[in-house]
Write an enzyme that holds these catalytic residues in place. Structure first.
Site, PDB file in Angstrom:
ATOM      1  CE  LYS A  51     -37.869  27.408 -90.244  1.00 10.01           C
ATOM      2  NZ  LYS A  51     -38.837  28.369 -89.688  1.00 10.01           N
ATOM      3  CD  GLN A  96     -41.246  30.370 -91.563  1.00 15.27           C
ATOM      4  OE1 GLN A  96     -40.940  29.318 -91.008  1.00 15.27           O
ATOM      5  NE2 GLN A  96     -40.428  31.400 -91.604  1.00 15.27           N
ATOM      6  CG  ASP A 127     -40.741  28.296 -84.192  1.00 16.89           C
ATOM      7  OD1 ASP A 127     -39.568  28.265 -84.593  1.00 16.89           O
ATOM      8  OD2 ASP A 127     -41.729  28.437 -84.942  1.00 16.89           O
TER       9      ASP A 127
HETATM   10  N1  GUN Z   1     -39.982  33.585 -89.228  1.00 18.09           N
HETATM   11  C1  GUN Z   1     -38.712  34.059 -89.119  1.00 18.09           C
HETATM   12  N2  GUN Z   1     -38.006  33.320 -88.236  1.00 18.09           N
HETATM   13  C2  GUN Z   1     -38.843  32.369 -87.780  1.00 18.09           C
HETATM   14  C3  GUN Z   1     -38.686  31.285 -86.859  1.00 18.09           C
HETATM   15  O1  GUN Z   1     -37.623  31.060 -86.251  1.00 18.09           O
HETATM   16  N3  GUN Z   1     -39.789  30.512 -86.676  1.00 18.09           N
HETATM   17  C4  GUN Z   1     -40.963  30.741 -87.313  1.00 18.09           C
HETATM   18  N4  GUN Z   1     -41.993  29.935 -87.054  1.00 18.09           N
HETATM   19  N5  GUN Z   1     -41.136  31.730 -88.168  1.00 18.09           N
HETATM   20  C5  GUN Z   1     -40.081  32.529 -88.403  1.00 18.09           C
END
Ligand code: GUN
Length: 278
Positions: free
Chosen positions: A52, A96, A119
């Site tokens: 990311k 996350q 998100d």
């Molecule tokens: N953990 C697995 N997929 C995601 C996601 O799309 N966003 C976040 N914040 N954590 C995750």
């Protein structure tokens, strides 16, 4: 012969489009800043967070990185989220998941300001998706719609079956397919005679979290199959929720693992970050 839906290529196109947009925004004096919070050092999370941050750098989005220890308390994390909510320089906040067990994930998600929730997990954004108003949408299902559209696959009027009902993928996926005028059915662990339902699907999205759960007995000849899963098999090789070798010859189009849905999640996170200032 079936089409392999190339998520790597499509995500790169999207990132390049966003890069141009960010340059134009910068020229107009608008910067974009994403705060990324990771608690603990789960190796998979570290890879996702690293990717990311890399995508942010590529597109021209500033990323602020918060790496908190495993034993961080809920209060400490909530305090950081509230501080970032109040910081005008920060456009997006990403925590996350999963979080360590002493922290209530839902409480953290609902504390993120909805207008910074890139998100798309906050109730306000989920509610907006339900009623069809403006808001952030969860990145993985948003990316799947892009994969379908950019591969020339029509959704309107099609039988769409989603396997899985998580808040992050299954539920928002079903709502997005409905928004695109698909006829949508959601299957899950308690569904009876699941193959009778999945065999009706023109578009089958699999997000059940079980390696190679779907074989050819689930799939109608010529269906489009989208695989959201990612696992390591007994030989440490990546595989999805779909048994690709067995299913692919029966489809008209299918996503591979890796290189299908995965790269799209990050591209759509970048899309959400850019829309935060647009
Ligand atoms: N953990 C697995 N997929 C995601 C996601 O799309 N966003 C976040 N914040 N954590 C995750």
């Amino acid at each position: 012969m079936y089409q392999i839906i190339d998520g790597k290529k499509i995500s790169q196109e999207i990132k390049d489009e966003l890069k141009d947009k960010v340059a134009a925004l910068k020229a107009a004096g608008k910067n974009i800043c994403l705060a990324v919070i990771q608690v603990g050092n789960d190796p998979a999370s570290s890879v996702y967070v690293g990717n990311k941050k890399k995508a942010c750098a590529y597109i021209g989005i500033e990323s602020l990185s918060y790496e908190l220890p495993e034993e961080t308390t809920q209060e400490e994390l909530l305090d950081l989220v509230k501080k970032l909510n109040a910081d005008d320089k920060v456009n997006g906040i990403l925590v996350q998941l999963p979080l360590p067990k002493q922290i209530d994930e839902e409480k953290v998600i609902q504390t993120i300001a909805p207008e910074k929730d890139v998100d798309g997990f906050h109730e306000k954004n989920v509610g907006a998706l339900v009623v069809g108003s403006k808001g952030y949408v969860s990145c993985t299902p948003l990316g799947i719609i892009q994969l379908l559209k950019r591969s020339g696959i029509e959704i309107a009027g099609k039988n769409c079956v989603v396997i899985g009902r998580s808040n992050i993928v299954g539920k928002p996926m079903s709502l997005l397919l409905l928004r695109e005028n698909g006829t949508v059915t959601v299957c899950h662990s308690r569904t009876q005679n699941i193959r009778e339902i999945t065999k009706q699907a023109d578009i089958l999205v699999v997000a059940i979290g079980k390696p190679k759960f779907v074989d050819e007995s689930f799939v109608k000849e010529g269906a489009v199959v989208i695989d959201v899963g990612i696992h390591r098999n007994e030989n440490n090789k990546l595989c999805g929720d779909v048994d690709f070798e067995r299913v692919a010859p029966h489809t008209s189009a299918i996503t591979p693992v890796p290189g299908g849905v995965g790269p799209m999640t990050i591209a759509m996170l970048m899309y959400n970050c850019v829309s935060s200032v647009e």
